[in-house]
Design a protein around this motif. Structure first.
Motif, PDB file in Angstrom:
ATOM      1  N   ARG A   1     -18.771  36.860 103.811  1.00 32.77           N
ATOM      2  CA  ARG A   1     -17.409  36.309 103.855  1.00 32.77           C
ATOM      3  C   ARG A   1     -16.687  36.676 102.565  1.00 32.77           C
ATOM      4  O   ARG A   1     -17.327  36.780 101.509  1.00 32.77           O
ATOM      5  N   HIS A   2     -15.407  36.896 102.650  1.00 39.03           N
ATOM      6  CA  HIS A   2     -14.693  37.434 101.486  1.00 39.03           C
ATOM      7  C   HIS A   2     -14.647  36.429 100.347  1.00 39.03           C
ATOM      8  O   HIS A   2     -14.656  36.814  99.178  1.00 39.03           O
ATOM      9  N   ILE A   3     -14.633  35.145 100.658  1.00 43.77           N
ATOM     10  CA  ILE A   3     -14.481  34.135  99.618  1.00 43.77           C
ATOM     11  C   ILE A   3     -15.689  34.130  98.680  1.00 43.77           C
ATOM     12  O   ILE A   3     -15.575  33.783  97.505  1.00 43.77           O
TER      13      ILE A   3
ATOM     14  N   LEU B   1     -23.552  35.731 110.826  1.00 43.60           N
ATOM     15  CA  LEU B   1     -22.682  36.032 109.697  1.00 43.60           C
ATOM     16  C   LEU B   1     -23.357  37.019 108.754  1.00 43.60           C
ATOM     17  O   LEU B   1     -24.522  36.853 108.404  1.00 43.60           O
TER      18      LEU B   1
ATOM     19  N   TYR C   1     -10.247  33.921 110.137  1.00 42.92           N
ATOM     20  CA  TYR C   1     -10.080  32.515 110.473  1.00 42.92           C
ATOM     21  C   TYR C   1      -8.613  32.151 110.352  1.00 42.92           C
ATOM     22  O   TYR C   1      -7.971  32.416 109.334  1.00 42.92           O
TER      23      TYR C   1
ATOM     24  N   GLU D   1      -8.666  34.299 105.618  1.00 45.34           N
ATOM     25  CA  GLU D   1     -10.079  34.009 105.400  1.00 45.34           C
ATOM     26  C   GLU D   1     -10.832  34.976 106.306  1.00 45.34           C
ATOM     27  O   GLU D   1     -10.743  34.882 107.524  1.00 45.34           O
TER      28      GLU D   1
ATOM     29  N   TYR E   1     -18.736  43.132 113.606  1.00 41.19           N
ATOM     30  CA  TYR E   1     -17.448  42.549 113.958  1.00 41.19           C
ATOM     31  C   TYR E   1     -16.769  41.991 112.710  1.00 41.19           C
ATOM     32  O   TYR E   1     -17.375  41.226 111.953  1.00 41.19           O
TER      33      TYR E   1
ATOM     34  N   TYR F   1     -19.349  39.773 110.772  1.00 43.05           N
ATOM     35  CA  TYR F   1     -20.492  39.325 111.550  1.00 43.05           C
ATOM     36  C   TYR F   1     -21.232  40.551 112.074  1.00 43.05           C
ATOM     37  O   TYR F   1     -20.632  41.607 112.298  1.00 43.05           O
TER      38      TYR F   1
ATOM     39  N   PHE G   1     -14.253  37.506 107.427  1.00 44.13           N
ATOM     40  CA  PHE G   1     -15.699  37.528 107.555  1.00 44.13           C
ATOM     41  C   PHE G   1     -16.136  38.839 108.226  1.00 44.13           C
ATOM     42  O   PHE G   1     -15.365  39.460 108.944  1.00 44.13           O
TER      43      PHE G   1
END
Lengths: 107, 114
Positions: free
Chosen positions: A49-51, A46, A90, A32, A86, A36, A34
């Motif tokens: 996010r890849h999802i 944030l 997760y 998971e 960054y 930032y 991300f």
């Protein structure tokens, strides 16, 4: 061990040039991931996010499981994109960050 | 409050003294993270809380570092017998729950050990 690697500490481009901030990860399961961003004198926040497979402020990032990469891309950089970026992974119970890449966009 | 609040914003302490850093997460957020941000080191994970429990304390640099969270809300990071290498920005973040949700960061506490 789970790890996030951002090989570039600094990336400098001119306004209008394409940008690619590199991120590689090591993780045994389904990651998971991300991105930032921290603008000057602002809090870390944030970006995407890849999802969600979203495009934020013109930035996109595609998860490449074969290359274990999650590079952040933007076709035409703007001066306001100058910031610290960054990549984060997760893992079960913690959010692990890379060392960050400072993007400088010159006019 | 509207966001994650950390206090103090800045702390200058003498080597050998103890310091306490406080984090007030967003109301209702069950996950709380502490990170250390040093120049050139990125964001170093310290500890994570889910509710009041800390499943993973392996990121704490030494036994001089400890953290607690009470009532599923406020968290305190304590550094005992501070050393100069402890100088950094300490960041706190909270999220509604772990995984796939956005972590909201505080403004950080800049600790300087002289």
């Amino acid at each position: 061990a789970q790890r996030v690697t951002q090989p570039e500490k600094l990336l400098s481009v001119f306004k209008g040039a394409p940008v690619e901030l590199k991120c590689n990860y090591s993780y045994s399961g389904s990651p998971e991931l991300f991105w930032y961003v921290q603008y000057s004198r602002q809090r870390l926040q944030l970006l995407l996010r890849h999802i969600s497979r979203e495009s934020i402020k013109g930035f996109t990032a595609d998860l490449n499981k074969g290359e274990t990469s999650f590079h952040l891309k933007k076709p035409f950089a703007q001066e306001e994109d100058s910031a610290m970026y960054y990549c984060a992974l997760y893992n079960t119970d913690k959010l692990i960050f890379g060392t960050g890449t400072r993007l400088q966009v010159f006019p | 409050g509207a966001g994650v609040s950390q206090s103090p914003s800045n702390k200058v302490t003498e080597k050998g003294k103890d310091v306490e850093l406080r984090c007030d997460p967003i109301s209702g957020h069950t996950a709380l993270y502490w990170y250390r941000q040093s120049l050139g080191q990125g964001l170093e994970f310290l500890i994570y809380f889910q509710g009041n429990s800390a499943p993973d304390k392996s990121g704490l640099p030494s036994d001089r570092f400890s953290a607690e969270r009470t009532g599923g809300s406020v968290s305190t990071l304590t550094i005992q017998r501070t050393q100069q290498e402890d100088s950094a920005v300490y960041l706190c973040a909270s999220s509604f729950r772990a995984s796939y949700t956005e972590a909201f960061f505080g403004q950080g506490t800049r600790l300087t050990v002289v």
